[in-house]
Design an enzyme around this catalytic site. Structure first.
Site, PDB file in Angstrom:
ATOM      1  N   GLU A 116      52.443  40.699  49.197  1.00  0.00           N
ATOM      2  CA  GLU A 116      53.271  41.370  48.774  1.00  0.00           C
ATOM      3  C   GLU A 116      52.329  42.257  47.839  1.00  0.00           C
ATOM      4  OE1 GLU A 116      55.698  43.013  49.626  1.00  0.00           O
ATOM      5  OE2 GLU A 116      57.284  41.953  50.006  1.00  0.00           O
ATOM      6  N   ASP A 117      53.409  43.893  47.963  1.00  0.00           N
ATOM      7  CA  ASP A 117      53.226  44.784  46.370  1.00  0.00           C
ATOM      8  C   ASP A 117      53.894  44.050  45.120  1.00  0.00           C
ATOM      9  OD1 ASP A 117      54.853  45.390  47.854  1.00  0.00           O
ATOM     10  OD2 ASP A 117      54.666  47.339  47.635  1.00  0.00           O
ATOM     11  N   VAL A 119      57.915  42.330  44.198  1.00  0.00           N
ATOM     12  CA  VAL A 119      58.369  41.098  44.022  1.00  0.00           C
ATOM     13  C   VAL A 119      59.839  41.806  43.273  1.00  0.00           C
ATOM     14  CG1 VAL A 119      59.496  38.914  44.235  1.00  0.00           C
ATOM     15  CG2 VAL A 119      57.483  39.236  45.160  1.00  0.00           C
ATOM     16  N   ASP A 120      60.681  42.310  43.825  1.00  0.00           N
ATOM     17  CA  ASP A 120      61.923  42.754  43.316  1.00  0.00           C
ATOM     18  C   ASP A 120      63.428  41.409  42.824  1.00  0.00           C
ATOM     19  OD1 ASP A 120      64.074  44.029  42.091  1.00  0.00           O
ATOM     20  OD2 ASP A 120      63.763  45.839  42.677  1.00  0.00           O
ATOM     21  N   GLY A 122      64.208  39.467  45.012  1.00  0.00           N
ATOM     22  CA  GLY A 122      63.500  38.204  45.764  1.00  0.00           C
ATOM     23  C   GLY A 122      63.601  37.765  47.130  1.00  0.00           C
ATOM     24  N   THR A 124      63.433  39.921  49.887  1.00  0.00           N
ATOM     25  CA  THR A 124      61.941  39.946  51.064  1.00  0.00           C
ATOM     26  C   THR A 124      61.304  38.520  51.415  1.00  0.00           C
ATOM     27  OG1 THR A 124      62.801  42.355  50.430  1.00  0.00           O
ATOM     28  CG2 THR A 124      60.813  41.147  52.264  1.00  0.00           C
ATOM     29  N   LYS A 148      59.030  41.517  38.897  1.00  0.00           N
ATOM     30  CA  LYS A 148      60.414  42.375  37.946  1.00  0.00           C
ATOM     31  C   LYS A 148      61.195  40.930  37.803  1.00  0.00           C
ATOM     32  CE  LYS A 148      61.179  47.358  39.037  1.00  0.00           C
ATOM     33  NZ  LYS A 148      61.879  47.790  39.979  1.00  0.00           N
ATOM     34  N   ASP A 176      55.847  53.083  46.971  1.00  0.00           N
ATOM     35  CA  ASP A 176      55.728  54.677  46.366  1.00  0.00           C
ATOM     36  C   ASP A 176      57.908  55.039  46.001  1.00  0.00           C
ATOM     37  OD1 ASP A 176      58.094  53.431  48.233  1.00  0.00           O
ATOM     38  OD2 ASP A 176      58.615  54.685  49.670  1.00  0.00           O
TER      39      ASP A 176
END
Ligand code: PRP
Length: 195
Positions: A116-117, A119-120, A122, A124, A148, A176
């Site tokens: 993954e690019d 993890v915000d 979590g 996803t 994050k 992005d």
């Protein structure tokens, strides 16, 4: 003549808006590349005796991290991609994850590393771990370039983490904002207009 003066003015205005909107550097290209080498070395050591590793990149954001990380490994590896949708076109996470494209190859009995690019919340990554396990692989681990930590809503393990960051909106190195800035070589901070 008036046409050419107008054209030149338009180019100047465009150039001004692009250069003044350049994201502020949060993690430099150099620091990213050093960390990618460290992670690749750790992954290569951990999987040295397990045979082939299947790296599953999460489109679109992970494409650059996956490309760099995979080329730094010293173990046999193959590449797969999976696509999910979570944010839509805004900067607000919905928590709802939708599968857009599954892996193409058979990963049953294989060692899988989800790449993954970011993890915000979590959501996803948690969803993807479950998805991958449904294919009955030998193992599933996770790698993410940035996390994050303050934004976490679910508990999810990141086995190979590049950097912890704050709650700012970041772009570059695959990340992005409304499809812009993915190809910046560094991670930069922007202020989304819809946040
Ligand atoms: C981003 C990122 C992760 C996800 C993380 O994807 O690539 O897949 O959000 O968010 P979460 O931890 O809150 O679930 P995004 O939906 O922006 O798509 P993209 O990779 O195509 O830009």
């Amino acid at each position: 003549m008036v046409f050419f003066i107008g054209l030149t003015l338009a180019h100047c205005c465009y150039y001004y808006s692009v250069t003044t909107d350049t994201p502020e550097v949060l993690i430099s290209e150099d620091d990213i590349q050093k960390r990618v080498v460290e992670l690749a070395s750790q992954i290569s050591a951990d999987y040295a005796d397990t045979g082939e590793l299947v790296m599953v990149g999460v489109l679109k954001g992970a494409f650059i991290f996956l490309a760099d990380l995979s080329r730094r490994l010293s173990i046999p590896r193959t590449i797969e991609f999976i696509a999910v949708s979570s944010y839509g076109s805004t900067s607000v996470s919905s928590g709802a994850v939708r599968l857009v494209m599954d892996v193409r190859g058979n990963i049953e009995g294989k060692h899988v590393l989800i790449v993954e690019d970011i993890v915000d919340t979590g959501h996803t990554l948690k969803y993807l771990i479950g998805m991958m396990k449904s294919h009955r692989p030998a193992s599933v681990k996770t790698a993410a370039l940035v996390r994050k930590a303050e934004s976490a809503q679910v508990d999810v393990t990141i086995d190979y983490l590049g950097f912890d960051i704050g709650n700012e909106w970041v772009v570059g190195y695959g990340l992005d904002y409304a499809e812009q800035d993915r190809t910046l070589p560094y991670i930069g901070i922007i202020k989304p207009t819809d946040s």
